[in-house]
Design a protein around this motif. Structure first.
Motif, mmCIF file in Angstrom:
data_model
loop_
_atom_site.group_PDB
_atom_site.id
_atom_site.type_symbol
_atom_site.label_atom_id
_atom_site.label_comp_id
_atom_site.label_asym_id
_atom_site.label_seq_id
_atom_site.Cartn_x
_atom_site.Cartn_y
_atom_site.Cartn_z
ATOM 1 N N ASP A 461 1.056 -0.956 -0.452
ATOM 2 C CA ASP A 461 0.034 0.237 -0.039
ATOM 3 C C ASP A 461 0.661 1.404 -0.262
ATOM 4 O O ASP A 461 1.179 1.744 -0.668
ATOM 5 C CB ASP A 461 -1.233 0.114 1.275
ATOM 6 N N LEU A 462 2.314 1.572 0.247
ATOM 7 C CA LEU A 462 2.786 2.435 0.722
ATOM 8 C C LEU A 462 3.949 2.806 -0.099
ATOM 9 O O LEU A 462 3.662 4.129 -0.651
ATOM 10 C CB LEU A 462 3.412 1.646 2.161
ATOM 11 N N ARG A 463 4.274 1.648 -0.584
ATOM 12 C CA ARG A 463 4.716 1.360 -2.245
ATOM 13 C C ARG A 463 3.438 2.673 -3.259
ATOM 14 O O ARG A 463 4.229 3.488 -4.017
ATOM 15 C CB ARG A 463 5.257 0.709 -2.599
ATOM 16 N N ARG A 464 3.341 1.814 -3.385
ATOM 17 C CA ARG A 464 1.302 1.719 -4.505
ATOM 18 C C ARG A 464 0.984 3.443 -3.871
ATOM 19 O O ARG A 464 1.288 4.695 -4.688
ATOM 20 C CB ARG A 464 0.232 0.985 -3.903
ATOM 21 N N VAL A 465 1.071 3.992 -2.647
ATOM 22 C CA VAL A 465 0.174 5.344 -2.817
ATOM 23 C C VAL A 465 1.814 6.482 -2.745
ATOM 24 O O VAL A 465 1.264 7.632 -3.644
ATOM 25 C CB VAL A 465 0.374 5.151 -1.036
ATOM 26 N N ALA A 466 2.512 5.774 -2.812
ATOM 27 C CA ALA A 466 4.088 6.841 -2.872
ATOM 28 C C ALA A 466 4.058 6.952 -4.560
ATOM 29 O O ALA A 466 3.913 7.954 -4.910
ATOM 30 C CB ALA A 466 4.794 6.269 -1.814
#
Ligand SMILES: Cc1ncc(COP(=O)(O)O)c(C=O)c1O
Length: 473
Positions: A461-466
């Motif tokens: 999620d963090l990679r996608r949102v970043a």
């Protein structure tokens, strides 16, 4: 509405239970959080003074259509923010039953069986911690109130009216200790913040130095607070060493175990808590790591007599007449509250219904989840840990390739924007901490539904949102 018939009660109950089962059944697929505004929610609520009532279905409709969707879903397996328990259906039923009986646990004669049940349950917690048989305590609204009650007992034990009292606690200590000092008239400025080491644990050398300097300056050291799980990083202070210092300077030792103390039930964490049973008091929160819904905190005193001196108050309207010693027992003698709800029921139902072995196993899984996250971060080249994982709290940050070598301010700002974007995205929820001046993404695993896979999803999620973030603010 005030006095429904038995059939109406069944109807209302069936609708509520049906709703509850659907809600919890669908929880995995709901966003943990969604972007919303105060205005949006206020617009959905009818503000007119309710001169005439509405039916039960109308009330439930507001709960279903406004309260639920416009709330953070604390029971979601990827709700990692703050120190948030998920609640459990067993306890929801316990709360329903407690409110049905509406026992008021002031004194034994007000609620004989509920008072006995609280005493049994408190004694189980005493045994879990390994305290002496004479130790005792009570349930309060939460960790803040438990800390307040314990500091009040500590002050009483010192019996000093010079106005120069001092408390010692690491700089990582929860603000409820300073708040308690302020409320008790000790003063926030008399809470001395002791330095921490690289694992965010209290530095005993600095503790001794601060106490010694204060003694020389004419202050009256009376209490040291050790953390059994700090709110930022989950650090457990060296409890046995703190006890030694407390003995050396004749201080009351209070342990704030609001977040972490129940991890003593997990095999791999137990050794961290050696010495906890030697504390003079401890605050711990069943509404944190026993997964229970708010509000239930707990304070245990090694010698309840000190608390009694701090809290007992004789008034004619509370005088207990014609009772034997056991039946003359009053909770108001040991804590700040008079009227008290039947908090013990949900703790008792949980401990008795689930059992310590299962609870220890689930807490162990929470610890394993945090360690799993740590190992994913350590194996990656775009995340870094900001503190070691001690219990189930993990502090880290995202430093993707384009950010490497940039200023600390730029990395802080990026992670701050990432946190807000993650919360609005809704698949996972983290909160934040500042460690050594650096902005940190912070999570806490405190849910029996969370799996190792959820930790991997969090990173995804963090990679996608970043990737979807604009390059700068
Ligand atoms: C270490 C610690 N102490 C005290 C508290 C306060 O507990 P409560 O919110 O139950 O008042 C918290 C809350 O997160 C905490 O983490």
């Amino acid at each position: 509405m005030l006095d429904p018939s038995a059939d109406e009660i069944r109807d209302w109950g069936n609708s509520v239970i049906q709703f509850m089962a659907d809600y919890l059944g669908d929880l995995h697929d709901c966003p943990v959080y969604r972007q919303m505004s105060s205005r949006e929610i206020r617009d959905r609520l009818d503000h007119a003074l309710p001169t005439n009532g509405i039916d039960f279905n109308g009330l439930l409709k507001v709960f279903r259509e406004t309260i639920i969707p416009f709330s953070r879903q604390n029971a979601h397996p990827r709700m990692f923010g703050y120190v948030q328990s998920p609640g459990t259906p067993l306890a929801a039923f316990a709360d329903l039953l407690a409110s049905t009986l509406n026992a008021n646990l002031t004194v034994w004669r007000s609620a004989p069986a509920p008072v006995e049940l609280e005493r049994v349950t408190i004694d189980w917690i005493r045994q879990i911690l390994g305290f002496n048989a004479e130790a005792g305590g009570l349930f309060v609204s939460g960790g803040s109130m438990a800390n307040l009650a314990a500091i009040a007992a500590a002050r009483q034990a010192k019996d000093d009216s010079s106005g120069r009292l001092r408390i010692y606690a690491s700089g990582e200590t929860h603000f409820s200790i300073a708040k308690a000092a302020a409320l008790l008239g000790i003063g926030r400025e008399n809470v001395r913040h002791v330095a921490v080491n690289e694992r965010f644990k209290i530095r005993v050398d600095d503790l001794v130095a601060k106490i010694t300097a204060d003694l020389q300056a004419g202050h009256v050291p009376f209490c040291v607070v050790a953390n059994a799980g700090t709110v930022n990083t989950g650090a457990v202070d060296p409890l046995a060493e703190v006890r030694e210092i407390a003995d050396r300077f004749q201080l009351w030792m209070h342990v704030d175990g609001s977040y972490g103390a129940f991890a003593i039930l997990a095999e791999t964490a137990r050794k961290l808590f050696v010495g906890i049973e030697q504390a003079d008091s401890i605050a711990l929160d069943p509404h944190k790591w026993l997964y229970l819904p708010v509000d239930v905190g707990c304070v245990i005193y090694r010698d309840p007599g000190n608390a009694r001196s701090a809290f007992a108050h004789e008034a004619e309207y509370t005088r207990i007449i014609g009772e034997e010693a056991d039946e003359a027992f009053a909770f108001w003698d040991y804590g700040p509250e008079l009227s008290r709800r039947f908090r013990a029921l949900k703790v008792w139902m949980l401990l008795k219904g689930v059992g310590l072995d299962s609870l220890g196993g689930v807490i162990e899984t929470n610890l394993a989840c945090a360690r799993h996250l740590e190992s994913i971060v350590q194996a990656s080249d775009d995340f870094e840990m900001m503190a070691p994982v001690e219990l189930s709290i993990f502090c880290f940050r995202h430093v993707p390739a384009q950010l490497r070598g940039q200023s600390p301010e730029a990395i802080n700002a990026f992670n701050e924007r990432l946190l807000v974007a993650l919360q609005r995205d809704g698949s996972s929820y983290l909160s934040n901490a500042t460690l050594g001046g650096r902005f940190t993404l912070r999570g806490c695993v405190l849910n029996y539904r969370t799996t190792l896979r959820d930790m991997e999803i969090l990173i995804e999620d963090l990679r996608r949102v970043a990737k979807s973030l604009p390059p700068s603010a």
